[in-house]
Every structure is written in C-alpha cells, then in structure tokens.
Design a protein around this motif. Structure first.
Motif, PDB file in Angstrom:
ATOM      1  N   GLN A 124      14.113  -9.254 -15.537  1.00  0.00           N
ATOM      2  CA  GLN A 124      13.620  -8.190 -16.193  1.00  0.00           C
ATOM      3  C   GLN A 124      12.009  -8.241 -16.067  1.00  0.00           C
ATOM      4  OE1 GLN A 124      15.471  -6.033 -17.711  1.00  0.00           O
ATOM      5  NE2 GLN A 124      17.373  -6.859 -17.034  1.00  0.00           N
TER       6      GLN A 124
ATOM      7  N   ALA B  23       6.773 -11.182 -32.616  1.00  0.00           N
ATOM      8  CA  ALA B  23       6.036 -10.955 -33.902  1.00  0.00           C
ATOM      9  C   ALA B  23       4.540 -11.188 -33.889  1.00  0.00           C
ATOM     10  CB  ALA B  23       6.839 -11.762 -35.243  1.00  0.00           C
TER      11      ALA B  23
ATOM     12  N   LEU C 175      16.690  -0.674 -23.708  1.00  0.00           N
ATOM     13  CA  LEU C 175      17.453  -1.746 -24.799  1.00  0.00           C
ATOM     14  C   LEU C 175      18.952  -1.785 -24.498  1.00  0.00           C
ATOM     15  CD1 LEU C 175      15.410   1.220 -27.467  1.00  0.00           C
ATOM     16  CD2 LEU C 175      14.748  -1.168 -26.560  1.00  0.00           C
ATOM     17  N   GLY C 176      19.338  -1.951 -25.706  1.00  0.00           N
ATOM     18  CA  GLY C 176      20.942  -2.482 -25.426  1.00  0.00           C
ATOM     19  C   GLY C 176      21.822  -1.252 -25.110  1.00  0.00           C
TER      20      GLY C 176
ATOM     21  N   GLY D 171      14.667  -5.430 -24.770  1.00  0.00           N
ATOM     22  CA  GLY D 171      15.041  -6.063 -25.539  1.00  0.00           C
ATOM     23  C   GLY D 171      16.113  -5.333 -26.388  1.00  0.00           C
TER      24      GLY D 171
ATOM     25  N   LEU E 120      23.829   3.283 -22.023  1.00  0.00           N
ATOM     26  CA  LEU E 120      23.102   2.766 -20.956  1.00  0.00           C
ATOM     27  C   LEU E 120      23.974   2.801 -19.646  1.00  0.00           C
ATOM     28  CD1 LEU E 120      20.715   1.087 -19.981  1.00  0.00           C
ATOM     29  CD2 LEU E 120      22.030  -1.048 -20.876  1.00  0.00           C
TER      30      LEU E 120
ATOM     31  N   GLY F 124       3.900 -10.254 -29.009  1.00  0.00           N
ATOM     32  CA  GLY F 124       4.290  -8.763 -28.790  1.00  0.00           C
ATOM     33  C   GLY F 124       3.972  -7.941 -29.701  1.00  0.00           C
TER      34      GLY F 124
ATOM     35  N   ILE G 270       8.499  -1.515 -31.895  1.00  0.00           N
ATOM     36  CA  ILE G 270       7.447  -1.148 -30.835  1.00  0.00           C
ATOM     37  C   ILE G 270       7.007   0.050 -30.891  1.00  0.00           C
ATOM     38  CG2 ILE G 270       7.052  -1.425 -28.272  1.00  0.00           C
ATOM     39  CD1 ILE G 270       8.421  -4.289 -28.563  1.00  0.00           C
TER      40      ILE G 270
ATOM     41  N   PRO H 255       5.785 -16.045 -29.799  1.00  0.00           N
ATOM     42  CA  PRO H 255       6.718 -15.014 -30.664  1.00  0.00           C
ATOM     43  C   PRO H 255       6.512 -13.616 -30.306  1.00  0.00           C
ATOM     44  CG  PRO H 255       5.557 -16.401 -32.212  1.00  0.00           C
ATOM     45  CD  PRO H 255       5.038 -16.676 -30.713  1.00  0.00           C
TER      46      PRO H 255
ATOM     47  N   SER I 161       9.498  -9.007 -22.180  1.00  0.00           N
ATOM     48  CA  SER I 161      10.832  -9.083 -21.626  1.00  0.00           C
ATOM     49  C   SER I 161      11.777 -10.025 -22.321  1.00  0.00           C
ATOM     50  CB  SER I 161      10.672  -9.694 -20.251  1.00  0.00           C
ATOM     51  OG  SER I 161       9.956 -11.111 -19.998  1.00  0.00           O
ATOM     52  N   PRO I 162      12.837  -9.710 -22.184  1.00  0.00           N
ATOM     53  CA  PRO I 162      13.930 -10.710 -23.079  1.00  0.00           C
ATOM     54  C   PRO I 162      14.497 -12.141 -22.474  1.00  0.00           C
ATOM     55  CG  PRO I 162      15.087  -9.135 -21.599  1.00  0.00           C
ATOM     56  CD  PRO I 162      13.749  -8.892 -21.157  1.00  0.00           C
ATOM     57  N   TRP I 163      15.273 -12.819 -23.006  1.00  0.00           N
ATOM     58  CA  TRP I 163      15.783 -13.874 -22.371  1.00  0.00           C
ATOM     59  C   TRP I 163      17.206 -13.960 -21.500  1.00  0.00           C
ATOM     60  CZ3 TRP I 163      20.859 -14.084 -24.005  1.00  0.00           C
ATOM     61  CH2 TRP I 163      21.221 -13.581 -25.176  1.00  0.00           C
TER      62      TRP I 163
ATOM     63  N   SER J  53      10.089 -13.823 -23.064  1.00  0.00           N
ATOM     64  CA  SER J  53      10.820 -14.315 -24.242  1.00  0.00           C
ATOM     65  C   SER J  53      10.134 -15.775 -24.596  1.00  0.00           C
ATOM     66  CB  SER J  53      12.258 -14.228 -24.089  1.00  0.00           C
ATOM     67  OG  SER J  53      12.989 -14.972 -25.177  1.00  0.00           O
ATOM     68  N   GLU J  54      10.191 -15.920 -25.803  1.00  0.00           N
ATOM     69  CA  GLU J  54       9.452 -17.355 -26.260  1.00  0.00           C
ATOM     70  C   GLU J  54      10.651 -18.454 -25.840  1.00  0.00           C
ATOM     71  OE1 GLU J  54      10.112 -14.771 -27.976  1.00  0.00           O
ATOM     72  OE2 GLU J  54      10.588 -15.048 -30.089  1.00  0.00           O
TER      73      GLU J  54
ATOM     74  N   LYS K  28       4.467 -10.829 -21.522  1.00  0.00           N
ATOM     75  CA  LYS K  28       4.952 -11.835 -22.475  1.00  0.00           C
ATOM     76  C   LYS K  28       6.428 -11.959 -22.435  1.00  0.00           C
ATOM     77  CE  LYS K  28       6.911 -11.636 -26.632  1.00  0.00           C
ATOM     78  NZ  LYS K  28       7.596 -12.867 -26.490  1.00  0.00           N
TER      79      LYS K  28
HETATM   80  P1  NAD Z   1      14.895  -9.077 -28.544  1.00  0.00           P
HETATM   81  O1  NAD Z   1      14.326  -7.647 -28.928  1.00  0.00           O
HETATM   82  O2  NAD Z   1      14.958  -9.852 -29.692  1.00  0.00           O
HETATM   83  O3  NAD Z   1      13.368  -9.580 -27.688  1.00  0.00           O
HETATM   84  C1  NAD Z   1      13.186  -9.209 -26.675  1.00  0.00           C
HETATM   85  C2  NAD Z   1      11.318  -9.550 -26.582  1.00  0.00           C
HETATM   86  O4  NAD Z   1      10.811  -8.761 -27.589  1.00  0.00           O
HETATM   87  C3  NAD Z   1      11.186 -10.863 -26.732  1.00  0.00           C
HETATM   88  O5  NAD Z   1      10.021 -11.164 -25.800  1.00  0.00           O
HETATM   89  C4  NAD Z   1      10.757 -10.908 -28.248  1.00  0.00           C
HETATM   90  O6  NAD Z   1       9.797 -11.991 -28.165  1.00  0.00           O
HETATM   91  C5  NAD Z   1       9.845  -9.798 -28.348  1.00  0.00           C
HETATM   92  N1  NAD Z   1       9.796  -9.191 -29.596  1.00  0.00           N
HETATM   93  C6  NAD Z   1      10.609  -9.704 -30.624  1.00  0.00           C
HETATM   94  N2  NAD Z   1      10.006  -9.104 -31.647  1.00  0.00           N
HETATM   95  C7  NAD Z   1       9.179  -8.457 -31.477  1.00  0.00           C
HETATM   96  C8  NAD Z   1       8.043  -7.191 -32.169  1.00  0.00           C
HETATM   97  N3  NAD Z   1       7.919  -7.120 -33.560  1.00  0.00           N
HETATM   98  N4  NAD Z   1       7.213  -6.816 -31.393  1.00  0.00           N
HETATM   99  C9  NAD Z   1       6.921  -7.130 -29.988  1.00  0.00           C
HETATM  100  N5  NAD Z   1       7.770  -7.800 -29.348  1.00  0.00           N
HETATM  101  C10 NAD Z   1       8.827  -8.362 -29.942  1.00  0.00           C
HETATM  102  O7  NAD Z   1      15.692  -9.009 -27.460  1.00  0.00           O
HETATM  103  P2  NAD Z   1      16.503 -10.262 -26.768  1.00  0.00           P
HETATM  104  O8  NAD Z   1      17.430 -10.982 -27.940  1.00  0.00           O
HETATM  105  O9  NAD Z   1      15.400 -11.013 -26.233  1.00  0.00           O
HETATM  106  O10 NAD Z   1      17.346  -9.568 -25.606  1.00  0.00           O
HETATM  107  C11 NAD Z   1      18.511  -8.995 -25.652  1.00  0.00           C
HETATM  108  C12 NAD Z   1      18.565  -7.514 -25.867  1.00  0.00           C
HETATM  109  O11 NAD Z   1      17.741  -7.067 -24.868  1.00  0.00           O
HETATM  110  C13 NAD Z   1      19.908  -6.965 -25.931  1.00  0.00           C
HETATM  111  O12 NAD Z   1      20.054  -5.979 -26.748  1.00  0.00           O
HETATM  112  C14 NAD Z   1      19.868  -6.367 -24.415  1.00  0.00           C
HETATM  113  O13 NAD Z   1      20.832  -5.484 -24.328  1.00  0.00           O
HETATM  114  C15 NAD Z   1      18.581  -6.029 -24.235  1.00  0.00           C
HETATM  115  N6  NAD Z   1      18.382  -5.805 -22.950  1.00  0.00           N
HETATM  116  C16 NAD Z   1      18.189  -4.577 -22.044  1.00  0.00           C
HETATM  117  C17 NAD Z   1      18.375  -4.224 -20.843  1.00  0.00           C
HETATM  118  C18 NAD Z   1      18.088  -3.047 -20.237  1.00  0.00           C
HETATM  119  O14 NAD Z   1      17.884  -2.915 -19.009  1.00  0.00           O
HETATM  120  N7  NAD Z   1      18.382  -1.853 -20.911  1.00  0.00           N
HETATM  121  C19 NAD Z   1      18.104  -5.472 -20.120  1.00  0.00           C
HETATM  122  C20 NAD Z   1      18.352  -6.761 -20.707  1.00  0.00           C
HETATM  123  C21 NAD Z   1      18.153  -6.785 -22.111  1.00  0.00           C
END
Ligand code: NAD
Length: 494
Positions: free
Chosen positions: A157, A209, A251-252, A228, A413, A212, A236, A207, A149-151, A177-178, A175
C-alpha cells in the motif's frame, strides 16, 4: 533486536520527545523491534523538510528522466533485498513468507511502472479559438503529499503511494501504520541508498491520531492520500477541508462473489478460497460475501467446506502454513465479536467460529477459517467489513436478485461473479457498482489497471496512468503571439 527511527530531511532521527514503540510478531506476540514513536511535532518537522525540498530544493524541476532513473534504481534495490523484505513483512504481519514474496515482486514492479511513466507526458497542445495564440495543457506535481498506509499490506500500500508521487515530482511524508512500520522503514533506507535528495522522501512513525492527523490538517500539505478504514477516511476528509487539500481515499470493502448455477463449480470453489483466505481475510477486496444461486448452492457449500477444513493455519515462516494469524489481539477480538453477532442474527455456523486448539498457536492471534450459511442481506455479518477469515453464504434465485442484493451496500470496492454465459458476463459486469469487477476470477490486480472504490469505498484511484495523474495539478497555459488592443472600455484617452 531491530530498531527504527524517523527519516526526516535525509537524516535518521529519534522522536523529538524520545518516545518508542514495541513492534510485535502476531504469530506469538513476541517483540521483534523497537521503533521511534512520533507525535505532531515530528510530523511538523517532516512536513517542513518536504515543503523546503518542494519549494526550494529543485525536486519538481528535476528532469523527469532523472526522477525515473532514481525510481528504477530503487526498484533494483528492492529486488536485491527481496528476501529480506519478504521476511520482514511476515515478521511484522504474520502472513506467510510466500505471500510476502509475491508482495515484494509486485512492489518492485510498481516502482518500475511509475518510473517508466515519469517522462512520458509532454503536455498537450489544444485547439485555441483565437487566431495568433497557442494553448497548452500541462501537468505539474501537486506539491507536498502526506501518505498514510494501513497494516494489512504495509509495503504494497505504501508503494502504491510513494512511486507515483515521486514520479510526478512531489515530495512525500509517509506515515506507515504504527503497528507495521518495518518494511516501509527498509524501503526508506533503500530510497536513501538510491540517492533521492534530502527532504524528498520523509518517513514519520507514530499513531494516526497524532502523526496522521497532523498530515491531514497541516496547511503545509497539498495532498493527503490515505488507505484504511471508512471512519478514519471520513475524519481525514473533514480535517483536509481546512486548506482544501486534495484528498485520495482507499477505504474498506465488503465484496460480493456471486456464483451462478452455470458456473464451473470446482473453479468457483477454488477461487472463493483465494478470494478470502490470503492474509487470513485481512484484505480490502476479500470476497467474504459469497452469493450462490439456488441450483448450485448445496453442492457449492459442501465443496467449499471440505476445502476450508484442509487450510493449514500456523506460523507464516513454516513452508506448510497456508494461513497465518490476525494482526493483533484487538483485531482478533473484533473478528470474534462478529462471529457472535452472526450467531445472534441467526446465521448457521458450519465451520470454525473459534481460535484453533493447537497448543502452539495459543500466544498468537489465530482464528480458524469460518463458514456461515443461511445469511441474509440485512445482517451485519453480511453488510459490515469483518476483515478476517470469515465467509458468509447467501442463497439467491435470479440474476436480478443477485445484482440488486450485491449493490445494496455502502461499499463499492470490488466484486466477482462466475458464469459460463457470455451475455450474462456483459450484463452483470456493467450492472455491478464496484470499482473493479472480476468475471470468472477474483482478487486480481496489477499496476497497469486503476484500483479504487465506488461509494464509501473511496475517492480517486491508485495504480495505472490515473494513479500518476492523481499526484498532478492541471495547468492551462495560453499564449497570445499577436496581442491587439481590445478597447472594450473605450479607446485610450488622449
Ligand atoms: P485504520 O483506518 O485504522 O488505519 C490506517 C492508517 O490510518 C494507519 O496508519 C493509522 O495510524 C492511520 N490513522 C488512524 N487514525 C487516524 C487519524 N485520525 N488521522 C490520520 N490517520 C489516522 O485502518 P487499518 O485498520 O490500518 O486498515 C484496515 C482498513 O484498511 C480496512 O478497512 C481495509 O479495507 C482498508 N484497506 C483498504 C484498501 C483499499 O485499497 N481500498 C487497501 C488496504 C486496506
């Protein structure tokens, strides 16, 4: 000082190599918690526990009514600890406590909704073409699920993933967000209190990397669900290919909000603000790309600017605050970078474009509400996700132009539009290529309706009935009640 550990196989444990991470409050960069920082080895331990609980622990065979009971209990506990969770979320993300309270309301509802769905699907008998046989289609849990999940909406989420997976009978390794693990940790505690068996719910911090990536690559994981950024989502997806695990991606977005000449101006302005400035624009569905028809453009921009000037930026714990800080110093730098890009591209900066001058807000990651006009479709500030309190305004002439420009994006989206014309509502709702389209509204989502993206905004859907189905495999069971010899290869030799 708050602390947090991994939750693996029903035990709270430190990282195998003893590493920790400081969690910062975006309001003033103060340390609010120190939590375990895991790596691949911690993730492997959690995957092993989830695998055992799925393969040998009896969770998939647990009656759906019992899984539902545990999920209802968890929803009750979330409601009991609602205020604590809301305050924790604001401490971790900087968003206003009022916003966090709404999130917690939603989250309790999400666990209730999927608890209610858990025991509703008894399979389907389908017509078999062969006499003396029956065919049934059933859904079974997909297995061990990695959930990342993201931050921006940390617990919301996470709950979109946890609730359907557990309802379906899967075991999970979550997992968060860190940088924002606190509410996910708290809900993991509540899942333990509710009585989920060991190994069914596991939470590993660390983290992307490391933790995840292990979840995405592991052959012990059957499905990876990720929310994310697009770049991470693609990484991924590639990693998941190795054991052809199921992949769900949220995604975004770069989401158009289209204002036609015949819109109710005051409502459109009001919702344009709601579309972007919740959580300082750090919303995947933010309507940051505002497109305004020529006849209403100038009046709309004037009214929008006037309302934006009044947005109160500050500490999310202050009841007067309407918009908190960005999540981190890195993210603030990214948003500032986009402001510079927009200026270089020739957009007109009408408001904001910088940090606030208020001396009390200098140690946090604040950015003022920002308005650019004179934007064009091919500008990076229009096409790329800024994820901050920045609105770009484009002017358009016709409905066809608006739709074609809005669809000219790698994202898909969500989109919204404003008009009083019912025929136009029909036409434009269908013409826009986005997973969610709002007519005369913006940023509405609820657990009953599916959520997800067209194009590069994602794969699969969360929420709604389909959100549960994502966590199932479909099995066809064919039973022959009167099997006869076929003798295709000739009768049995004497
Ligand atoms: P991010 O991609 O940087 O990180 C998201 C998660 O992925 C974190 O837990 C991170 O630790 C993990 N991660 C990072 N690198 C990884 C890897 N190589 N392998 C596996 N996991 C890894 O995103 P963010 O900055 O935390 O969140 C913001 C993004 O999330 C924006 O683009 C936003 O649009 C998107 N988002 C989408 C939705 C949706 O419903 N579509 C909802 C919320 C956020």
């Amino acid at each position: 000082m708050l602390t947090g550990k991994h939750f693996i196989n029903g035990q709270w444990v430190d990282s195998l190599f003893g590493k920790t991470r400081e969690i910062l409050n975006p309001y003033d960069a103060s340390v609010v918690a120190v939590v375990a920082e895991g790596d691949r080895e911690d993730a492997k331990a959690a995957i092993k526990a989830a695998r055992l609980a799925f393969d040998h622990g009896g969770w998939p065979q647990t009656p759906a009514t019992e899984r539902a009971r545990l999920l209802f209990k968890l929803a009750d506990l979330i409601e009991r600890d609602h205020e604590e969770l809301a305050r924790l979320e604001s401490l971790d993300t900087g968003k206003t406590v009022e916003e966090s309270r709404w999130d917690m309301d939603d989250i309790a509802g999400i666990f209730r909704y999927f608890a209610g769905l858990a025991d509703k699907d008894g399979g389907e008998v389908i017509a078999s073409p062969n006499p003396g046989s029956t065919s049934t289609v059933i859904r079974e849990p997909v297995g061990v699920c990695g959930q990342i999940s993201p931050w921006n909406y940390p617990l919301l989420q996470a709950s979109w993933k946890m609730a359907p997976a557990l309802a379906a009978g899967c075991t999970i390794v979550m997992k968060p967000s860190e940088i924002t693990p606190l509410t996910t940790l708290k809900v993991t505690e509540l899942a333990e209190e509710a009585g989920f068996p060991p190994g069914v719910v596991n939470t590993v911090l660390g983290p992307g990397a490391e933790v995840g990536a292990e979840l995405a690559e592991s052959h012990g994981v059957d499905l990876i669900s990720f929310t994310g950024g697009i770049a991470t989502g693609k990484t991924i997806m590639r990693a998941a290919a190795d054991n052809v695990k199921k992949v769900a991606l949220e995604l975004g977005g770069k989401n158009p909000n289209i204002i036609f000449d015949d819109a109710d101006l005051d409502l459109a302005v009001d919702y344009a603000l709601n579309g972007v400035f919740f959580h300082a624009g750090q919303i995947c569905s933010a309507g940051a790309r505002v497109m305004v028809q020529a006849g209403i453009h100038d009046r709309f921009v004037d009214a929008l600017k006037a309302r934006m000037e009044k947005i109160v930026v500050g500490n999310g714990f202050d009841e007067k605050t309407q918009m908190g800080p960005l999540i981190s110093a890195d993210h603030l730098a990214k948003v500032e970078g986009y402001v510079e890009i927009a200026k270089e591209e020739g957009a007109t900066l009408l408001l904001g474009g910088k940090r606030p001058d208020d001396p009390d807000l200098q140690s946090g990651y604040f950015h003022l509400p920002t308005l650019f006009t004179g934007c064009e479709n091919d500008m990076r500030i229009v096409q790329e996700e800024v994820f901050g309190p920045v609105i770009t305004v484009e002017r358009f002439a016709t409905e066809e132009e608006a739709v074609s420009r809005a669809n000219d994006t790698i994202y898909g989206l969500s989109a919204g539009f404003w008009t009083r014309d019912p025929d136009r509502i029909e036409r434009v709702s269908k013409a826009l290529r986005f997973g969610t389209v709002w007519a005369n509204d913006f940023n509405v989502y609820f657990v009953q309706a599916p959520w997800g993206g067209y194009k590069q905004s994602g794969l699969g859907r969360e929420l709604g009935k389909i959100g549960l189905e994502e966590y199932t495999e479909v099995k066809h069971i064919y039973r022959n009640h009167a099997t006869q010899p076929i003798n295709w290869f000739g009768p049995d030799a004497e």
